[in-house]
Every structure is written in structure tokens, then in C-alpha cells.
Design a protein around this motif. Structure first.
Motif, PDB file in Angstrom:
ATOM      1  N   ALA A  64      -2.536  10.959 -12.909  1.00 38.36           N
ATOM      2  CA  ALA A  64      -1.460  10.535 -12.018  1.00 38.36           C
ATOM      3  C   ALA A  64      -1.178  11.586 -10.950  1.00 38.36           C
ATOM      4  N   TYR A  65      -1.224  12.848 -11.345  1.00 37.94           N
ATOM      5  CA  TYR A  65      -0.999  13.944 -10.389  1.00 37.94           C
ATOM      6  C   TYR A  65      -2.065  13.940  -9.300  1.00 37.94           C
ATOM      7  N   THR A  66      -3.307  13.736  -9.713  1.00 28.40           N
ATOM      8  CA  THR A  66      -4.412  13.714  -8.755  1.00 28.40           C
ATOM      9  C   THR A  66      -4.292  12.536  -7.796  1.00 28.40           C
ATOM     10  N   TYR A  67      -3.983  11.349  -8.317  1.00 29.74           N
ATOM     11  CA  TYR A  67      -3.825  10.172  -7.460  1.00 29.74           C
ATOM     12  C   TYR A  67      -2.606  10.328  -6.544  1.00 29.74           C
ATOM     13  N   SER A  68      -1.562  10.975  -7.039  1.00 33.78           N
ATOM     14  CA  SER A  68      -0.360  11.198  -6.225  1.00 33.78           C
ATOM     15  C   SER A  68      -0.673  12.124  -5.048  1.00 33.78           C
ATOM     16  N   ASN A  74       2.106   3.715  -6.100  1.00 37.28           N
ATOM     17  CA  ASN A  74       3.270   2.973  -5.626  1.00 37.28           C
ATOM     18  C   ASN A  74       4.437   3.327  -6.541  1.00 37.28           C
ATOM     19  N   ILE A  75       5.206   4.355  -6.156  1.00 35.30           N
ATOM     20  CA  ILE A  75       6.267   4.884  -7.015  1.00 35.30           C
ATOM     21  C   ILE A  75       7.357   3.847  -7.266  1.00 35.30           C
ATOM     22  N   LYS A  76       7.700   3.061  -6.252  1.00 41.42           N
ATOM     23  CA  LYS A  76       8.778   2.080  -6.400  1.00 41.42           C
ATOM     24  C   LYS A  76       8.490   1.098  -7.525  1.00 41.42           C
ATOM     25  N   ASP A  77       7.311   0.477  -7.496  1.00 41.26           N
ATOM     26  CA  ASP A  77       6.944  -0.462  -8.555  1.00 41.26           C
ATOM     27  C   ASP A  77       6.767   0.251  -9.887  1.00 41.26           C
ATOM     28  N   ALA A  78       6.228   1.457  -9.850  1.00 39.37           N
ATOM     29  CA  ALA A  78       5.966   2.194 -11.086  1.00 39.37           C
ATOM     30  C   ALA A  78       7.256   2.502 -11.834  1.00 39.37           C
ATOM     31  N   ILE A  79       8.276   2.953 -11.112  1.00 43.73           N
ATOM     32  CA  ILE A  79       9.548   3.302 -11.754  1.00 43.73           C
ATOM     33  C   ILE A  79      10.214   2.064 -12.346  1.00 43.73           C
ATOM     34  N   LEU A  80      10.160   0.962 -11.613  1.00 44.77           N
ATOM     35  CA  LEU A  80      10.750  -0.282 -12.114  1.00 44.77           C
ATOM     36  C   LEU A  80      10.009  -0.776 -13.354  1.00 44.77           C
ATOM     37  N   TYR A 175      -3.106  -5.173  -5.457  1.00 47.62           N
ATOM     38  CA  TYR A 175      -3.196  -3.754  -5.138  1.00 47.62           C
ATOM     39  C   TYR A 175      -4.644  -3.366  -4.836  1.00 47.62           C
ATOM     40  N   GLU A 176      -4.827  -2.413  -3.927  1.00 47.48           N
ATOM     41  CA  GLU A 176      -6.126  -1.772  -3.757  1.00 47.48           C
ATOM     42  C   GLU A 176      -6.390  -0.967  -5.029  1.00 47.48           C
ATOM     43  N   LEU A 177      -7.644  -0.859  -5.449  1.00 47.19           N
ATOM     44  CA  LEU A 177      -7.976  -0.318  -6.760  1.00 47.19           C
ATOM     45  C   LEU A 177      -7.432   1.089  -6.984  1.00 47.19           C
ATOM     46  N   LYS A 178      -7.590   1.982  -6.009  1.00 45.83           N
ATOM     47  CA  LYS A 178      -7.121   3.350  -6.220  1.00 45.83           C
ATOM     48  C   LYS A 178      -5.610   3.407  -6.421  1.00 45.83           C
ATOM     49  N   THR A 179      -4.871   2.609  -5.663  1.00 45.94           N
ATOM     50  CA  THR A 179      -3.414   2.564  -5.824  1.00 45.94           C
ATOM     51  C   THR A 179      -3.044   1.959  -7.169  1.00 45.94           C
ATOM     52  N   ALA A 180      -3.808   0.952  -7.587  1.00 41.89           N
ATOM     53  CA  ALA A 180      -3.558   0.317  -8.884  1.00 41.89           C
ATOM     54  C   ALA A 180      -3.794   1.310 -10.021  1.00 41.89           C
TER      55      ALA A 180
END
Length: 259
Positions: A64-68, A74-80, A175-180
Motif C-alpha cells: 500500500a505504501y508503494t502504491y501510495s 483511492n483513499i476516499k473509497d478505501a476509508i469508507l 477502476y484501473e488495475l493499479k489503483t484497484a
């Protein structure tokens, strides 16, 4: 073969598959680790799930750190989603403690096969027209429902959560794969921690050698896999991920049904 050497060898192979799958596809480490520890080392399935989830924590966290860093979350969807995932992971983990030992869920294997084929034959996914018509409120409800289902699956099976999340984010939400993958591993970090903690509170781990080896090795493989995944072109990412998922599905089928 000596029991200790056998455990080390199985942990290396299982952690390599789990770490690469996590770094490239946001896959739960339990998809590979659980059946291999249960089949070849003789660890009870419930304990194997706990070890796999514990391995997922650092592996998903570093991914997650590397992708961030590469702005692929997508932090908004992830937090929800994570709120619902966490709650239902606890429920799923408690329910699973009452179920007898068994093999890896056929559901998880089918999901892995489907996504592997999907990414190979269609390396560029885009949101469907129907998805584009859904209002923001509807999308939020969609995210919450997905979180509840993914959390229960992850807690109950110790596997399948990452694959279901990847399916929801890429196939349903476009979602695009990397973002997913980035969003998935971010969520899985919290899911895995909650699931592992719940498992070990209910039943303390006994095989500490397997636990330590899987945690360290899965972390290493996930770290370098995530770095590589963020450097290659999107289409190549799809194809490589597809091949990895198909290979992992074959390994899991061999472990569960052909040994």
C-alpha cells in the motif's frame, strides 16, 4: 525430509507466491499460504489461516505504501470500505472458528481463475456506461455493501477477500488495475490485522517457525513485487497480473485437489 527443513521449504514457496500475488494483484496471502501449510506441514486450517493473515499485514502494508507513493490509491473509497470490511471480518472470523477444518474455498479459486483470464484477454478495463450513470450516493452504498461482503469472506475463509475486492473494483466499479490493487492492499492491511488478531485471541498460534518465516518472507516478496508493478506499463501490468493469478490458481488446485 526433516520436519524443520520441510517447514522452511514450504514457507519459502508459499510466501513467494503470496508476496508476489499481494504486490501485483492485491491478493490475500492466505490464498496460497493456508492450503500449503495445512497440506504439507500439517498445521490445522484455523491456525494456518491466522498465520496467513498475520503475513498479510506487513505485506499489504508495504504494498500500500508503494502504491501510495505512485498515487495509485483511492483513499476516499478505501476509508469508507474499510469500516465495513473490519466489522464483518471479525464476524466472519468468529463464525469460521466453529467450522471444521477443510480445504481452500472453491469460490476463491474460481475468482482467481476468472480474474486471471479477464486480465489476459482484456488488458485495458474502463468503467461501464451503467457505472458512469450511478450517482455518488449510489456509489457510496455500493462501496459499503462491497466492504461488508469482502470483510466476511476474508474473516471466514482467510482468503478470497483480496480477489473479491479486486473483482469489485475492476469489473464492477471500473477502476484501473493499479489503483484497484493499491486500494485493495490498503484495505487488506487493516482487514488482515483484524482477522489475525481475532484468530490468535480465539486460538494462540503453535507453530512459531512457520509464523515468523511467512511474515518475513511474504513481506520481502510483496515489497519488491509492488515496486516492479508500479514501474511497468498498464497493459503489461494487466498481463503479468493475469499470468500470476492463473499460476497461483493452478498451485492452489494442485495443493487442494491433486495431492
Amino acid at each position: 525430509m526433516n520436519t524443520v527443513l520441510k517447514t522452511i521449504l514450504v514457507c519459502i514457496i508459499a510466501s513467494a507466491g503470496a508476496g508476489i500475488g499481494t504486490g501485483f494483484a492485491g491478493m490475500s496471502a492466505a490464498t496460497v499460504i493456508t492450503p500449503m501449510l495445512a497440506t504439507f506441514v500439517g498445521i490445522p486450517t484455523y491456525e494456518a489461516v491466522g498465520i496467513a493473515l498475520a503475513s498479510d499485514v506487513l505485506a499489504s502494508g508495504v504494498s500500500a505504501y508503494t502504491y501510495s507513493k505512485n498515487k495509485n490509491i483511492n483513499i476516499k473509497d478505501a476509508i469508507l470500505m474499510v469500516v465495513f470490511v473490519l466489522g464483518f471480518t471479525i464476524i466472519g472470523s468468529k463464525v469460521s472458528s466453529t467450522v471444521e477444518n477443510g480445504t481452500m474455498s472453491l469460490f476463491s479459486i474460481c475468482m482467481t481463475l476468472f480474474l486471471g483470464i479477464q486480465f489476459l484477454i482484456k488488458p485495458n478495463n474502463r468503467p461501464t456506461k451503467l457505472q458512469e450513470l450511478i450517482p455518488d450516493q449510489g456509489k457510496n452504498l455500493q462501496v459499503m455493501a462491497a466492504g461488508a461482503i469482502v470483510g466476511f469472506v476474508c474473516g471466514f475463509l482467510g482468503a478470497g477477500g483480496g480477489m473479491m475486492m479486486l473483482f469489485v473494483l475492476t469489473i464492477i466499479m471500473g477502476y484501473e488495475l493499479k489503483t484497484a490493487v493499491g486500494t485493495s492492499v490498503f484495505i487488506m492491511t487493516f482487514t488482515a490485522f483484524t482477522g489475525a488478531a481475532t484468530h490468535f485471541v480465539i486460538e494462540a498460534p503453535q507453530n512459531f517457525l512457520a509464523l515468523i518465516l511467512c511474515i518475513i518472507l511474504t513481506f520481502i516478496f510483496a515489497h519488491y513485487s509492488a515496486k516492479l508493478a508500479n514501474r511497468i506499463p498498464d497493459e503489461a501490468m494487466h498481463r503479468v497480473t493475469g499470468m500470476i493469478l492463473l499460476l497461483i490458481a493452478v498451485i492452489v488446485i494442485q495443493t487442494n485437489y491433486l495431492t
